[in-house]
Design an enzyme around this catalytic site. Structure first.
Site, short mmCIF file in Angstrom:
data_model
loop_
_atom_site.label_atom_id
_atom_site.label_comp_id
_atom_site.label_asym_id
_atom_site.label_seq_id
_atom_site.Cartn_x
_atom_site.Cartn_y
_atom_site.Cartn_z
N ASP A 101 0.80 -1.23 0.00
CA ASP A 101 0.00 0.00 0.00
C ASP A 101 0.83 1.28 0.00
O ASP A 101 0.28 2.37 0.17
CB ASP A 101 -0.94 0.00 1.20
CG ASP A 101 -0.20 -0.08 2.53
OD1 ASP A 101 1.00 -0.44 2.53
OD2 ASP A 101 -0.81 0.20 3.58
N GLU A 102 2.15 1.18 -0.20
CA GLU A 102 3.01 2.35 -0.18
C GLU A 102 3.95 2.31 -1.38
O GLU A 102 4.39 1.24 -1.79
CB GLU A 102 3.84 2.41 1.10
CG GLU A 102 3.05 2.38 2.39
CD GLU A 102 3.99 2.36 3.60
OE1 GLU A 102 4.97 3.13 3.61
OE2 GLU A 102 3.74 1.56 4.51
#
Length: 409
Positions: free
Chosen positions: A105-106
């Site tokens: 998610d990054e």
């Protein structure tokens, strides 16, 4: 000229993806969790209403429900999260090809070379990224904008959700230095505990401590953290699709029931050693150090590590090292809830030269045979499936009175 680096972090990613199918829960305390029946009952992600009530990621379900009795729990769908992760990164790809994922998610983005195509204003482009992800996918992201990757990540964490934070070379001392030292990338609990003993609790105090002294306290990592705190990190953002060798390789297992017998623990360690060894060989790496973490039923961790006799990527050598650590740090009979094995100080296989030692537990010739044997196992598993050949630890357990010392290998 300074680089323009973004760190884009999807807010409450797992929970946000689940809420796309459950919009009625957006304003209701909601969390995504593991399976409590298999003792993986921990909070994986939570939405903002749950966060405001004190629900924390990685705490147990019963702890979360003590704070929020009406907490709605949703099961995890990891395939769906991978799908949305690809969609988010595909949006980033419209703005730059320098995209380095940091987890599902990054991602870091370097827009130095493309910023002029989108107006030339770093903050305005970050806001545009946030708007695009929200409008097209229904998800929100927080973006940190800075001149290096470490400060960009601090920026994305600084204000959430759905926010842009700029940390420039001129103002990073005012923004970054008052933050807790644990906010800095790669400052874990062990490092924070050591630093705390010397009065270092903020990033500014770390920056002022002195690089040489930090190296003496924390080794090479100490010097690196000093550079991070002083804005001297300059690693590049890898182009999309570029392979980056791992800095460590680890696997953990939470057991269906607490382990108390040495033979049970040995089998658990053997399985983890096999998994870590397979991944090391897949990456073409060998480990110089092995770390063992034991978690008891009260979630108290014992973490110990030791250097290997020589760089290794075979299950047998990792197993023997892990059992040696275990013998020194575990009281026989004490219940074990979970075990994690992590290989550190990784080096490419071709660079893993070693000094001959008459007293080594595994001679180079024997090590070569072990590596060939386990690579053959890799090939068989690749063709016929992981269960086609396995370590003896996965065989039916022996009678309790048998000596488990040499069971797995």
């Amino acid at each position: 000229m300074d680089r323009i680096v973004y760190h884009c972090d999807c807010n409450s990613f797992y929970c946000s993806v689940e809420l796309l199918s459950h919009p009625e829960l957006r304003h209701v305390p909601t969390a995504v969790c593991g399976d409590p029946n298999s003792r993986h009952g921990i909070i994986l992600a939570k939405n903002e209403p749950a966060k405001k009530l004190g629900v924390r990621t990685a705490e147990t379900i019963w702890q979360a429900r003590q704070k929020c009795p009406d907490l709605v729990l949703l099961p995890a769908h990891h395939g769906l999260y991978r799908e949305y992760s690809k969609k988010v990164n595909a949006i980033y790809d419209r703005f730059t090809d320098l995209i380095e994922p940091f987890g599902i998610d990054e991602s870091w983005l370097d827009v130095t070379g493309t910023l002029h195509l989108f107006g030339g204003d770093p903050k305005a482009l970050a806001d545009r990224l946030r708007d695009t992800v929200r409008e097209e996918l229904g998800l929100t992201i927080s973006v940190g904008v800075s001149f290096n990757k470490v400060f960009a990540k601090l920026g994305s964490d600084y204000k959430k959700p759905d926010a842009t934070t700029v940390i420039s070379r001129e103002d990073f001392r005012e923004i970054v230095w008052p933050l807790p030292v644990t906010d800095l990338l790669f400052v874990g609990r062990a490092a924070a505990r050591v630093l705390g003993q010397y009065g270092v609790t903020t990033i500014g105090e770390l920056a002022a401590f002195g690089q040489k002294a930090l190296v003496e306290l924390l080794g090479k990592q100490g010097g690196q953290l000093w550079e991070y705190a002083n804005g001297l990190e300059h690693s590049p953002v890898a182009p999309a699709g570029t392979y980056t060798p791992p800095k460590s390789v680890g696997n953990g297992e939470t057991f269906p029931r607490n382990l108390t017998r040495k033979d049970e623990v040995g089998r658990g360690v053997a399985v983890l050693a096999d998994e870590v060894a397979v991944r090391l060989r897949k990456h073409g790496m060998k480990a110089g150090t092995l770390q063992l973490t034991i978690r008891d039923p009260k979630f108290k961790d014992i973490c110990r590590q030791r250097p290997l006799d020589a760089p290794a990527n075979t299950a047998r050598e990792l197993y023997r090292a892990a059992m040696d650590i275990l013998s020194r740090s575990w009281t026989a009979g004490a219940p074990i809830r979970a075990i994690t094995l992590t290989a550190h100080n990784l080096i490419p296989e071709g660079e893993a030269a070693e000094q001959l030692d008459l007293f080594q537990s595994c001679a180079p010739q024997k090590r070569d045979k072990l590596e060939k044997l386990e690579r053959t196992m890799d090939a068989i598993r690749s063709k016929y499936g992981r269960e086609a050949v396995t370590v003896a630890a996965l065989a039916p357990p022996p009678e309790p009175e048998e000596d488990p010392a040499d069971l797995p290998f």
